[in-house]
Each structure stands twice: as C-alpha cells, then as structure tokens.
Scaffold this active site. Structure first.
Site, PDB file in Angstrom:
ATOM      1  N   ARG A   1       0.842  -1.213   0.000  1.00 20.97           N
ATOM      2  CA  ARG A   1       0.000   0.000   0.000  1.00 20.97           C
ATOM      3  C   ARG A   1       0.866   1.247   0.000  1.00 20.97           C
ATOM      4  O   ARG A   1       0.441   2.319  -0.411  1.00 20.97           O
ATOM      5  CB  ARG A   1      -0.979  -0.005   1.181  1.00 20.97           C
ATOM      6  CG  ARG A   1      -1.881   1.233   1.220  1.00 20.97           C
ATOM      7  CD  ARG A   1      -3.131   1.020   2.056  1.00 20.97           C
ATOM      8  NE  ARG A   1      -2.845   0.576   3.395  1.00 20.97           N
ATOM      9  CZ  ARG A   1      -2.421   1.360   4.394  1.00 20.97           C
ATOM     10  NH1 ARG A   1      -2.257   2.652   4.188  1.00 20.97           N
ATOM     11  NH2 ARG A   1      -2.177   0.854   5.577  1.00 20.97           N
TER      12      ARG A   1
ATOM     13  N   TYR B   1     -14.885  16.298 -17.017  1.00 15.56           N
ATOM     14  CA  TYR B   1     -15.299  14.908 -16.751  1.00 15.56           C
ATOM     15  C   TYR B   1     -16.301  14.882 -15.589  1.00 15.56           C
ATOM     16  O   TYR B   1     -16.086  15.531 -14.559  1.00 15.56           O
ATOM     17  CB  TYR B   1     -14.045  14.078 -16.423  1.00 15.56           C
ATOM     18  CG  TYR B   1     -14.344  12.715 -15.876  1.00 15.56           C
ATOM     19  CD1 TYR B   1     -15.198  11.838 -16.549  1.00 15.56           C
ATOM     20  CD2 TYR B   1     -13.778  12.287 -14.685  1.00 15.56           C
ATOM     21  CE1 TYR B   1     -15.479  10.585 -16.041  1.00 15.56           C
ATOM     22  CE2 TYR B   1     -14.039  11.023 -14.170  1.00 15.56           C
ATOM     23  CZ  TYR B   1     -14.913  10.181 -14.856  1.00 15.56           C
ATOM     24  OH  TYR B   1     -15.185   8.948 -14.342  1.00 15.56           O
TER      25      TYR B   1
ATOM     26  N   ASP C   1      -5.588  17.378 -15.785  1.00 16.31           N
ATOM     27  CA  ASP C   1      -5.906  15.993 -16.136  1.00 16.31           C
ATOM     28  C   ASP C   1      -5.537  15.828 -17.611  1.00 16.31           C
ATOM     29  O   ASP C   1      -6.171  16.407 -18.495  1.00 16.31           O
ATOM     30  CB  ASP C   1      -7.402  15.745 -15.892  1.00 16.31           C
ATOM     31  CG  ASP C   1      -7.795  14.291 -16.154  1.00 16.31           C
ATOM     32  OD1 ASP C   1      -7.118  13.624 -16.954  1.00 16.31           O
ATOM     33  OD2 ASP C   1      -8.793  13.841 -15.564  1.00 16.31           O
TER      34      ASP C   1
ATOM     35  N   LYS D   1      -7.203   4.516 -19.512  1.00 20.58           N
ATOM     36  CA  LYS D   1      -7.544   4.942 -20.879  1.00 20.58           C
ATOM     37  C   LYS D   1      -6.371   4.692 -21.835  1.00 20.58           C
ATOM     38  O   LYS D   1      -6.003   3.565 -22.055  1.00 20.58           O
ATOM     39  CB  LYS D   1      -7.983   6.399 -20.852  1.00 20.58           C
ATOM     40  CG  LYS D   1      -8.925   6.757 -19.699  1.00 20.58           C
ATOM     41  CD  LYS D   1     -10.240   6.018 -19.727  1.00 20.58           C
ATOM     42  CE  LYS D   1     -11.134   6.495 -18.583  1.00 20.58           C
ATOM     43  NZ  LYS D   1     -12.292   5.663 -18.359  1.00 20.58           N
TER      44      LYS D   1
HETATM   45  C1  LIG Z   1     -10.635  12.674 -18.159  1.00 20.88           C
HETATM   46  C2  LIG Z   1     -10.840  11.606 -17.134  1.00 20.88           C
HETATM   47  N1  LIG Z   1     -10.245  11.720 -15.936  1.00 20.88           N
HETATM   48  C3  LIG Z   1     -10.399  10.794 -14.978  1.00 20.88           C
HETATM   49  C4  LIG Z   1     -11.205   9.694 -15.181  1.00 20.88           C
HETATM   50  C5  LIG Z   1     -11.387   8.682 -14.065  1.00 20.88           C
HETATM   51  O1  LIG Z   1     -10.661   7.547 -14.351  1.00 20.88           O
HETATM   52  P1  LIG Z   1     -10.981   6.098 -13.720  1.00 20.88           P
HETATM   53  O2  LIG Z   1     -12.261   5.642 -14.315  1.00 20.88           O
HETATM   54  O3  LIG Z   1      -9.773   5.302 -14.100  1.00 20.88           O
HETATM   55  O4  LIG Z   1     -11.107   6.286 -12.243  1.00 20.88           O
HETATM   56  C6  LIG Z   1     -11.851   9.526 -16.408  1.00 20.88           C
HETATM   57  C7  LIG Z   1     -12.722   8.355 -16.645  1.00 20.88           C
HETATM   58  O5  LIG Z   1     -13.475   8.307 -17.586  1.00 20.88           O
HETATM   59  C8  LIG Z   1     -11.662  10.509 -17.411  1.00 20.88           C
HETATM   60  O6  LIG Z   1     -12.265  10.417 -18.595  1.00 20.88           O
END
Ligand SMILES: Cc1ncc(COP(=O)(O)O)c(C=O)c1O
Length: 392
Positions: free
Chosen positions: A56, A109, A181, A206
C-alpha cells in the site's frame, strides 16, 4: 527437520536471482517485504531509505511505472493509483483543505462533479465552475481563498482545449496551484508540466493502458507535490495493484504508435461526419472548425489531436438511442482510449449528475455522443458511424 508445510512455504517463497534482466518488469505480487530489523521497517515506512515495506506504500512494479511515466511527462516524481479517480482525489486533497476553493472547468469529466459534491463539499472545500477557455472568466472567478485551478488538456467529452501556459501564468501570479488531467491527450501528445502545470493526473485506464483491461491512475509533479499526494493516497488506501501496473507498462510501450493511429482515424471520421446527414456538429480539435484548433496545433505534438470526438446529433435523445442501436463496428460502452471504438451517451452515463441546464453549461445537449475512436480500419468506422447517424 521442519515439517512439510514449513518447508513448502519456505521453498515456494525463495525469490530467484535473475542475473540476466527480463525484458519486462516482473509483477511483484506481494503485499509485504521482509526486513532485517525494526529500524529498517520504520525508515521504509517513512520513505527515509530506498526500498519497499508494504505494497500500500510502494511496490517495485508500481515504482517502475511511476519512473517511466515521470520520465515521459517530464516530472520529478509520480505515484501510481488504483484508478484515475484515486489520482484525482489524491491530487485535489494534497492541495486543498477546509475553507479553500477550487476552480473547475464547466466542461469537465463528470467524475469531477461527483467528487466535488461527494467529497470536497463535505470537507468544507468549495468549487466554482468556470468556462476555462475564457481567460477573463477565470481571472474574475479567482478569490483570496482560491487555491487550485483544475484543467483538462482536452476536456471530456466536449474536447475543449486548455491554454495551460496562459492559465498557469495567471494562476501562479495569485499563488494558485494548477493541476491538469492529461488523460485525453496522454503524454505522447502533451506534457502540461512543461507548460507550467504543477500537477498532472491520468486515468491510466484509458490511453496509457490502451486495451480496456485495467483500471489505474497516476499523479505526477515535483518531488514535494508528489510526496504530499502520496500521503493522501496511502492513507486513503488508493494505491494501485502491481498486476495493473504491469499492464500499464506494457501499454506504454506502444502508446506513441497507438496515439498516431487514433489521431489519423479520428481526423478521417471527424472530416466525414462533419456536415453529414443527421449530424448537427462535430467537435474535434483536429478540425479547422474547432474553437481551439490553433491552440491544439501548438500544444499537441506533431499536429495530432487524439482519438476523442464529441458528436451532436440533429435529433436529440431519440437520435442518440437510434445511433447506439445501429452501430455494428463501434461498441456502446463507457470508457475510452482502448483499441476498439467506444461510443457513449454522456447525458445518461459519465455526466448523469448534470441536469439539462448543467449539460448545456458543459457544452452538451441530450443528443451529444462521446466517441472514442479506436484502431480499426478508418473506412469501416466511417461507414459504421455514417450509417448510424443517417436520419429516419
Ligand atoms: C478525463 C478523465 N479523468 C479521470 C477519469 C477517471 O478515471 P478512472 O475511471 O480510471 O477512475 C476519467 C474516466 O473516464 C476521465 O475520462
């Protein structure tokens, strides 16, 4: 002589010496590590000496992924997490405390909208949603309590492109931290830290993983910022699994190639869908009609614009449902960034937290589709999506 069980456990736990390094990073499937004495363990738990104590806290497979991503993003340090949202959570809470305010894009998001209400607001942290493509609006939204500006290099799902350099300059002049992000662009297309961002996060689920087979995330930045984020991640139990880290590393090896093909395919599809029957608008940073096309050309590598499109169907929600039912090549599923083309309907999935007004503010309608263009043959995708969009 010890009994069979004792001998079996010892025999099966001997880690082989491997003088010839394997080509791939091993999966260190262990929750814990043997230490020589209590001092060593105490120091490892404080990160006061190199090594690992408990998975962890850190794990060699995670460490390999963290080092690889730090190098590719131009970061001093990184921490891999159990999901993109664990990375978002760690990044947000490493900067914000009760009484602070964060500025988030209106086009963002849906998970950000979720974490604001589920976690931040309960912790006395408020969020202000702003059109971050409007420089003056961001400036006007800044208060003495503003601590963090949250951006997406390319927004989910409307593909608005953030002018990270200009916004970072504005934010830093007011002591505001900038987190980006970078999931939609991936480090193959953009490196926001080089543009002035303080923290970068990814959902490695992704493009970095790239095969729709893992859930993971990463936080990147200076050693100091990542140490602060690591504290949050460790204490919230947000560390990733070494199995997922292995797959993220494998994905990383072909990231550049995949992003090239995603970008070529997406541009081909976007050009045909724009103006096609049944389609009101296509938003893709590679199209000349995109509001930040010129900015995208400056901040995204080699004229590529990635694989994400937002498609506005002429017939609203009903047309959206018809479209999803007609697809034969593309798959109706949430998520993005994999080898297969995925189409989703944000109003009923990733952005279900928003009502019609919220959707409109985020630049979407009830008929907006999010399309993650995969690596199939472009002609097959064009034919499939054109047929799905055809009116009647
Ligand atoms: C731009 C973006 N950031 C963060 C996330 C969150 O990722 P996770 O589903 O791996 O927690 C997503 C998920 O679709 C996303 O599209």
């Amino acid at each position: 002589m010890p009994g069979f069980s004792t001998r079996a456990i010892r025999a099966a736990s001997r880690v082989p010496a491997a003088p010839q390094p394997p080509l791939n990073v091993p999966i260190y499937a262990t929750s814990t590590f043997e230490v020589a004495d209590a001092t060593e363990l105490a120091e490892l738990l404080e990160f006061a000496r190199p090594g690992h104590s408990y998975s962890r806290y850190s794990n060699p497979t995670h460490a390999a992924l963290e080092e690889a991503l730090a190098e590719l993003e131009g970061a001093e340090a990184a921490i891999s997490t159990a999901s993109g949202m664990a990375a978002v959570h760690g990044a947000l809470l490493s900067v914000l405390r009760s009484g602070d305010e964060v500025i988030v894009p209106k086009a963002v998001y849906g998970g950000i909208v979720g974490i604001v209400s589920a976690v931040l607001e309960r912790s006395g942290i408020s969020a202000r949603a702003v059109d971050t493509t409007d420089f003056a609006a961001v400036e006007a939204a800044m208060r003495p309590t503003t601590r963090l500006l949250w951006l997406e290099t390319i927004s989910n799902p409307t593909t608005a492109v953030a002018d990270v350099a200009a916004l970072a300059e504005l934010a830093h002049a007011r002591d505001v931290v900038v987190a980006v992000d970078n999931t939609f662009a991936s480090p193959a297309l953009a490196t926001p830290l080089a543009l002035g961002a303080d923290l970068v996060v990814h959902s490695t689920t992704k493009y970095i993983g790239g095969h729709s087979d893992i859930i993971g995330g990463v936080i990147l930045g200076s050693a100091e910022r990542v140490a602060a984020a690591r504290k949050i991640v460790i204490n919230a139990g947000g560390n990733g699994s070494p199995w997922e880290a292995f797959l993220a590393l494998r994905g990383l090896k072909t990231l550049a190639l995949r992003m090239e093909r995603h970008s070529v395919n997406a541009l081909a599809v976007a050009r045909v869908l724009e103006g096609a029957p049944g389609i009101d608008a296509v938003r893709y940073p590679g199209l000349a009609s995109h509001p930040q096309h010129e900015l995208a050309g400056r901040i995204l590598r080699d004229g590529m614009a990635g694989g994400m499109l937002a498609v506005e169907l002429a017939g609203g929600r009903a047309a959206g449902e018809r479209f999803l039912g007609r697809m034969r090549v593309a798959v109706h599923a949430t998520s993005l960034g994999g080898v297969e083309t995925l189409v989703s309907h944000p109003a009923s999935s990733s952005h279900r937290q928003l009502d019609e007004t919220g959707l409109a503010e985020a630049g979407m309608g009830p008929g907006t589709l999010r399309v993650s263009i995969g690596l199939e043959d472009a002609e097959d995708l064009v034919a499939d999506l054109l047929a799905a969009a055809a009116p009647g």
